[in-house]
Write a protein that holds these residues in place. Structure first.
Motif, PDB file in Angstrom:
ATOM      1  N   GLU A 146     -18.204  24.910   1.614  1.00  0.00           N
ATOM      2  CA  GLU A 146     -18.534  24.001   2.716  1.00  0.00           C
ATOM      3  C   GLU A 146     -17.422  24.047   3.762  1.00  0.00           C
ATOM      4  N   GLY A 155     -19.357  26.910   5.670  1.00  0.00           N
ATOM      5  CA  GLY A 155     -19.906  25.919   6.582  1.00  0.00           C
ATOM      6  C   GLY A 155     -19.066  25.776   7.836  1.00  0.00           C
ATOM      7  N   SER A 156     -17.745  25.621   7.673  1.00  0.00           N
ATOM      8  CA  SER A 156     -16.836  25.487   8.802  1.00  0.00           C
ATOM      9  C   SER A 156     -15.489  26.068   8.397  1.00  0.00           C
ATOM     10  N   THR A 160     -21.031  17.647   9.152  1.00  0.00           N
ATOM     11  CA  THR A 160     -22.175  17.632   8.232  1.00  0.00           C
ATOM     12  C   THR A 160     -22.528  19.079   7.928  1.00  0.00           C
ATOM     13  N   LEU A 161     -22.154  19.521   6.729  1.00  0.00           N
ATOM     14  CA  LEU A 161     -22.145  20.945   6.402  1.00  0.00           C
ATOM     15  C   LEU A 161     -22.840  21.222   5.079  1.00  0.00           C
ATOM     16  N   GLY A 218     -24.357  24.427   9.483  1.00  0.00           N
ATOM     17  CA  GLY A 218     -24.019  23.022   9.585  1.00  0.00           C
ATOM     18  C   GLY A 218     -24.816  22.379  10.706  1.00  0.00           C
TER      19      GLY A 218
END
Length: 429
Positions: free
Chosen positions: A322, A342-343, A364-365, A376
């Motif tokens: 994530e 995710g990030s 929010t991922l 995400g």
């Protein structure tokens, strides 16, 4: 924490396993709540709020008086901090707007794409051990920018039937239409079906525990979309001998304190760095107010020593974290090579906390390996892409014969006739 040295590739799947229950373990409970909320509406919401949150409420709607009280009770310093975050999140998500895409595929055939907002969206904001008011910024701000007509929010009440003032303040600041004191499975069910007081929505956003994650997945069976399967938080840090062990430890602990089912992973080519981070964690963890939660989460952690950067990157992409922090001398290798995350946070001075709150990116991922196929939350999450086309007489003459041949080959005569009738009329003119 569990230290693993130079694991063979055929063991990676096992050592990277998340500390989550299987869907089968909790789906029966989720189904039961869904059925009752669908049949009994607010009565079922009241029952499950009493059962799961330990409070009986006369109404699940947050009043204007409660919101006004929240505005008064939130400190000026926190309000200013929230405003800074809101400004940066607004700037980053506004930059994601795209213009109409239009092309004439052949002479007389115009096709274009436009984005339109999802009309009704529901936001789920966890309360529990950490009231995540920052998540409201991450969801309500892009919803506003996208132009969603109705934005509702569900969040669990505490034992006194109250909602954290920072949640109420942030929701009101971001233009949320209605706030409900409803949490967990019953909140997702309420937004899925609608009740006497809670609006049915077209798409549900927001993180939560494993019960909420399964509830969101169940909602998709009832024609409600979700942002992604977003369960317990997780972080993977890749670090080499050049990394600051204190910083790395602090980042790992920042995720560990989310919840007992969170997972943190350290991947390194340096055994000395792993040992140094382990020592730093022992020093820092005892100073945390949420020390017991962090300790429990650290039991799910993995510190993995690998031979080289190439092996590290392969392991990272298999895990699909994530949050992914890169603190190595060869950071470009990881930044350019990562395909599943995710990030991504790069360098000594980019803690994951920055993305959680105020840098501007969305927190929010996708978790639990879903970064391999999900993005995400972003501005497009709150819109739909619609395509349009307009064909002139010249255009249908050009592509019509191809359509006729393809429709006939598929055995769809009515499809062919829809073109043939038009072509015949044009020939008769």
């Amino acid at each position: 924490m569990k230290k693993i040295y130079n694991p063979k590739r055929d063991t990676w799947e096992a050592i990277l396993q998340r500390p989550t229950q299987t869907i089968d373990d909790i789906e029966a409970t989720v189904n039961e709540v869904f059925v009752e909320v669908q049949q009994k509406g607010d009565a079922a919401i009241k029952k499950y709020t009493s059962l799961f949150d330990g409070v009986n409420l006369d109404t699940n709607i947050v009043s204007k008086e409660e919101i006004n009280e929240a505005f008064s009770s939130v400190s000026d310093d926190l309000k200013a901090a929230i405003q800074v975050a809101k400004q940066n999140i607004t700037k980053f998500h506004t930059a994601q707007k795209t213009t109409q895409v239009k092309v004439e595929t052949v002479n007389g055939v115009s096709c274009w794409q436009e984005k339109r907002p999802i009309e009704k969206v529901g936001l789920y904001i966890p309360g529990g051990t950490a009231p995540l008011f920052s998540t409201i910024l991450m969801l309500a701000v892009p919803a506003q920018i996208a132009g969603c007509k109705e934005v509702i929010l569900c969040t669990p009440p505490n034992k006194e039937g109250k909602v954290n003032p920072a949640i109420l303040y942030t929701a009101a600041l971001c233009g949320v239409d209605t706030i409900y004191k409803v949490g967990g499975i019953q909140a997702i069910a309420a937004m899925t079906f609608g009740t006497e007081t809670i609006s049915k929505v077209y798409k549900i956003f927001g993180p939560g525990n494993q019960f909420v994650t399964v509830a969101k997945q169940l909602a998709t069976r009832y024609n409600v979309a979700i942002d992604m399967p977003a369960g317990p938080s997780e972080l993977l840090v890749v670090a080499d001998e050049t990394a600051n062990a204190s910083y790395v430890a602090s980042d790992l602990l920042s995720q560990a304190e989310h919840g007992v089912d969170s997972q943190v992973v350290l991947v390194s080519t340096s055994e000395d760095l792993i040992d140094a981070v382990s020592e730093e964690i022992e020093k820092q963890i005892t100073l945390l107010p949420r020390v017991e939660i962090a300790k429990k989460a650290m039991e799910n952690s993995r510190f993995i020593l690998v031979k080289n950067d190439t092996e590290a990157l392969a392991l990272i992409n298999q895990y699909g974290p994530e949050h992914f922090i890169v603190v190595t001398s060869n950071e470009d290798f990881y930044v350019q090579g990562v395909t599943n995350a995710g990030s991504v946070f790069i360098g000594d001075y980019t803690p994951e906390s920055a993305g959680d709150y105020a840098s501007g990116t969305n927190h929010t991922l996708p978790t639990n390996g879903y970064a391999k196929q999900y993005s995400g939350v972003n501005l497009d999450s709150f819109t739909k892409s619609m395509t349009f086309q307009k064909i002139t007489a010249e255009g249908i003459k050009t592509i019509g014969p191809s359509i006729e041949l393809m429709a006939e080959a598929e055995g769809l005569q009515a499809h062919k006739n829809a073109v043939t009738l038009r072509l015949n009329d044009l020939k008769a003119e």
